[in-house]
Every structure is written in structure tokens, then in C-alpha cells.
Design a protein around this motif. Structure first.
Motif: not given
Ligand code: NAD
Length: 474
Positions: A173, A224, A246, A379
Motif C-alpha cells: 500500500e 518482513s 523474508l 534489519e
Molecule cells: P511488510 O512485511 O511490512 O509488508 C510486505 C507486504 O505484506 C505488504 O504488501 C503488506 O501490506 C503485507 N502484509 C503486512 N502484514 C500482513 C499480514 N498480516 N498478512 C498479509 N499480508 C501482510 O514489509 P515491507 O516493509 O513492505 O518490506 C520490507 C521487508 O521485506 C524487509 O523485511 C525486507 O527484507 C523484506 N524483503 C524480502 C525480500 C526477499 O526476497 N527475501 C525482498 C524484498 C523485501
């Protein structure tokens, strides 16, 4: 700039059932650039029904039909490259150079590598009298973060399309506009109605409606570790497959034979690219005790040479962080590290000079960091590097593995075989030797709490396939 006020369901743009919206802020100016509609469980259900209705026919398409479709997507994607880059600059503050090359290119690469993987994949094999078939897993829920939008969306959509799956995407979002462009590209390329669907919204409402939906067969989640745990919990009652990509806390082991004068500016640039907001950023530097002063001298000058600024300005290497919350977190972690005994070698808390608006942070090097400090375990997701010394290679490997994460490791050495010997002992899904370069032919994914999925190429394709054994005798 487009808004994200409609959802793409069943091949057309439809109005959300609810009325809530939030603003998408430009992180360089803190000004709104668009609004995004927050969907409801009803919107998710409608999208899942569209995906289910399209599944039978799409999953029966031939490999050559799907190759042609992906080739058409590549053409349309290329024609939209500038639009994708401009949108990245506005919604997540990516500098023009990074947006138009690495960010746009990475998304494109996922489609082109999916084509190769699809052409070469054996969907059926004979094992003795048994036929083993790899079949489309079904309706997939795809959830993505905001940090590399075209790449992270394409890393799911491309293999899912290649595998003959249908899908519902819920992008972040915070940066939803690139997902709108991807939906337009897929539409223009002729992806059949219902095969790809897009619903915007937050994690707890739309994300969890998707992960818990009884008619979703598989969830591919990137985000995350905290949210990944929620996703796994929500998906468990329906026993759907959950592929998780993650967070990370990647160590960079610099061996004592490394040429620090060239290694340090390179690794500094790699960590700070995308403002340090990459899951595999090698921001935890492990340095031989005997080389500490040399490393810190190079690190200070490399950090001070990095140009922070507005994405559209010539020569800018790093832009802002994505949000006020991200800015606050990074500032808090830097301050807490200093309170715990770390020393600031470059950068530090506060804003870069002259950047009083926007979520800009100073490229920061912290020395005297021990592995038990929060800054060495959490992180950071910002342009912040910690420096910890090691006594010998065993000690370096122990420190590198002393984390709940296992996404990536980095090794720098003048001797490739010596670096590979260290790489084999790291408990991570990926190891980058001599720089952060990676290749879409390899697998992307982590050990431990960094996830259980693998993306890219045929590794990504396999995530979207079920295995069926047909036993039988003539
Ligand atoms: P986030 O976990 O806050 O959000 C990621 C997505 O998950 C968003 O679309 C969010 O709306 C959704 N989300 C959040 N809570 C949820 C729930 N309870 N159920 C279902 N969906 C939910 O992460 P962020 O801040 O958008 O991104 C950064 C994180 O992503 C960092 O931890 C980074 O390391 C990780 N990341 C990992 C990779 C990988 O390939 N391993 C790649 C890019 C980013």
C-alpha cells in the motif's frame, strides 16, 4: 501520476466495495502523489472467484501459448519502461539512474528468464512405470513489498503465468502504482480475463483475506519476517503452500587478502543503493582486527563521497527512505547503537545538510559494534553499515551465522577458492563473492527466518507447480 483507486478483476477495472483510501506520499517531498483504495475481504473474494473461473482454461494452455504470451508481455513492458521509472521515482524515491536501469531491468529480467525456464522445463517425466507430472498449483495469492516493485511483482507474476496458474496480487500500500502499470501491461499483452487480478489494500485486511481464503491454493509472500509469521499462521488452517521471501541481516566477511581500497567503495555503494532498502544488503561488515584502521579510513571517505538527494537531480546516488516510519526506525537504531557503545565513523543521526524535507538519512558507518547489539541483529533497511572485527576465519563465520536470518552472505577476497570455502560454511540461501552482483539463473531465497521459498528462473517456476505421480501398468 495515476491513482490506485480501482481494482483489476476479471479483465476489467472495477470500483472497490468500500470507501476507504490512503494517500501515497512522495518520500522526497512528503507531498501526496496519488491515492490508493483499501480493499475489503469482499473485494478479495470477488478477485479469487475470477481467478478460479479462469483457472481451468488457462492451466490447459500449451507451453508454446504461454511462451508467446510472456514474449508479448516483454514487448509491452519495454514500451512502458519510462513510465515505470518515473513512477518509481515518485512513489518510493528511487534515483532516476537506479529506477531506469536496475529497477526497470530487474522486472524485465524476471519475464525473460521465465520464458527460458518455461521452454526448458520438463512438465512430465517417466520414472520406471510411473509418470511424474508437474501441474499448475491453482489460484495463487501474491503479496509484495515496496522496495523493488517491478522486480518483486514480476518475480511472482512471471513464473505463476509460466506455470499456468491464475492469481490475485496485493502489492504494498506504500508503493502501489507500479502494480497498476503491471496490470495495464498484462491487459495490453492479452493475458486472459481472470488470470491476473489486482486488489489494493493493507496487510491485516486484504493480505489476510487472501492468505486465509479457502479457495486460494498457494501464497507467495515477500516482506518482513514479522508479517511472514502472520501469513503462515493465517494460511495454516487451509494447509495451503506458503512460499516465504523474508528479511535479512547479511554479513560481509572481508578476508585479509582483500584489496580494501577498491572493495570498500564498491561494497559501500552496493549497501547504499536503493537507500539501503534491499533485503540482501550486506550491511554487517566483518573485518580482520589487523585491518580495522585501513578499512575505516576507506569507509569514511567512501561514505562521505556518496551523493544523497532528490531522485531527479543529476549525480544523485541515493534518495530518501520510503516513509516517515522507516526514517524514524533508522534514526532510533543509530541512536541506540551509539548509546550502546558504537562509534560514528561517518554520517550519524539526523538529516544530510540541506535536505530538511523528505525522509533522507546520512550514509552512516558505525564501528565498535558487537554482535549482541540491536544494530547488529535487527534489519536496519537504511544506508547504515556496522563494522565488527574478527580474530580468524572461524570467528568470522561464527559471527556471520550468529543471527536468526539466513538470506545472504558476502565474501571479499583476492582468492576465489578461499572465498568459496567460506561461502560453503555460511548458513544462507545466497552468497555474493566479490560484490553484490547476482544472476537470475540462480535461486533467490533464504535459510532460517529469511524464508523457505526460492525465486528466479526454474526455481521460481517450481514454486507454482504441484507434483503428481501417475502409477500404473499396461
Ligand atoms: P511488510 O512485511 O511490512 O509488508 C510486505 C507486504 O505484506 C505488504 O504488501 C503488506 O501490506 C503485507 N502484509 C503486512 N502484514 C500482513 C499480514 N498480516 N498478512 C498479509 N499480508 C501482510 O514489509 P515491507 O516493509 O513492505 O518490506 C520490507 C521487508 O521485506 C524487509 O523485511 C525486507 O527484507 C523484506 N524483503 C524480502 C525480500 C526477499 O526476497 N527475501 C525482498 C524484498 C523485501
Amino acid at each position: 501520476m495515476k491513482d490506485a483507486n480501482a481494482f483489476y478483476i476479471g479483465g476489467e477495472w472495477v470500483a472497490p466495495t468500500g470507501a476507504s483510501t490512503i494517500e501515497v506520499l512522495n518520500p522526497s517531498t512528503e507531498e501526496p502523489v496519488a491515492t490508493v483504495a483499501l480493499g475489503t475481504a469482499e473485494d478479495v473474494d470477488r478477485a479469487v472467484r475470477a481467478a478460479r473461473a479462469a483457472f481451468e482454461s488457462y492451466s490447459q494452455t500449451s507451453v508454446s501459448e504461454r511462451v508467446q504470451l510472456l514474449e508479448r508481455i516483454v514487448e509491452v513492458y519495454q514500451s512502458r519502461s519510462q513510465d515505470i521509472a518515473t513512477t518509481l521515482m515518485a512513489e518510493m524515491g528511487a534515483p532516476a539512474g537506479l529506477a531506469s536501469t536496475a529497477q526497470v531491468g530487474a522486472g524485465l529480467g524476471q519475464f525473460t528468464f521465465a520464458i527460458d525456464a518455461l521452454k526448458n522445463f520438463q512438465f512430465e517425466e517417466q520414472r520406471g512405470s510411473t509418470q511424474v507430472r508437474y501441474e499448475s498449483i491453482g489460484v495463487c495469492g501474491l503479496i509484495t513489498p515496496w522496495n523493488w516493485p517491478p522486480l518483486l511483482i514480476a518475480a511472482k507474476v512471471a513464473p505463476a503465468l509460466a506455470a499456468g496458474c491464475t492469481m490475485v496480487l496485493k502489492p504494498s500500500e506504500l508503493a502501489p502504482l507500479n502494480a497498476v502499470i503491471i496490470a495495464e501491461i498484462l491487459h495490453e499483452a492479452g493475458v486472459p480475463a481472470g488470470v491476473f487480478n489486482l486488489v489494493h489494500g493493507d496487510g491485516p485486511t486484504v493480505g489476510s483475506a487472501l492468505t486465509s481464503h479457502p479457495d486460494v491454493d498457494m501464497v507467495s509472500f515477500t516482506g518482513s519476517t514479522r508479517a511472514g509469521v502472520e501469513v503462515a499462521r493465517s494460511a495454516a488452517p487451509t494447509v495451503k503452500r506458503v512460499a516465504q521471501e523474508l528479511g535479512g541481516k547479511s554479513a560481509n566477511i572481508m578476508l585479509d587478502d582483500a584489496d580494501f581500497a577498491s572493495v570498500i567503495p564498491r561494497d559501500m555503494g552496493d549497501v547504499c543503493a536503493n537507500s539501503g532498502q534491499s533485503c540482501n544488503a550486506g550491511a554487517r561488515w566483518l573485518v580482520p582486527e589487523s585491518k580495522l584502521e585501513e578499512v575505516l579510513a576507506h569507509a569514511r571517505s567512501a561514505a562521505e563521497a556518496i551523493v544523497v538527494g532528490h531522485p531527479e537531480q543529476e549525480g544523485v546516488q541515493i534518495g530518501p527512505l520510503v516513509s516517515q516510519a522507516a526514517y524514524d526506525k533508522v534514526q532510533r537504531l543509530i541512536r541506540a547503537a551509539v548509546d550502546a557503545g558504537a562509534t560514528v565513523v561517518a554520517g550519524g543521526p539526523g538529516r544530510p545538510a540541506g535536505l530538511d524535507v523528505g525522509y533522507f538519512v546520512r550514509p552512516t558507518i558505525l564501528a565498535n559494534v558487537t554482535n549482541d547489539m540491536e544494530i547488529a541483529q535487527e534489519e536496519i533497511f537504511g544506508p547504515v553499515i556496522t563494522v565488527t572485527t574478527y580474530s580468524d576465519v572461524d570467528d568470522a563465520i561464527r559471527l556471520a551465522n550468529d543471527t536468526v536470518y539466513g538470506l545472504a552472505g558476502f565474501v571479499s577476497s583476492a582468492d576465489l577458492e578461499r572465498a568459496r570455502a567460506v561461502a560453503r560454511r555460511l548458513r544462507t540461501g545466497m552468497v555474493h563473492v566479490n560484490g553484490a552482483g547476482l544472476d537470475f539463473a540462480g535461486a533467490f531465497g533464504g535459510y532460517k527466518q529469511s524464508g523457505n521459498g526460492r525465486e528466479y528462473s526454474d526455481f521460481g517456476l517450481r514454486e507454482f507447480l504441484e507434483t503428481k505421480s501417475v502409477f500404473g501398468y499396461a
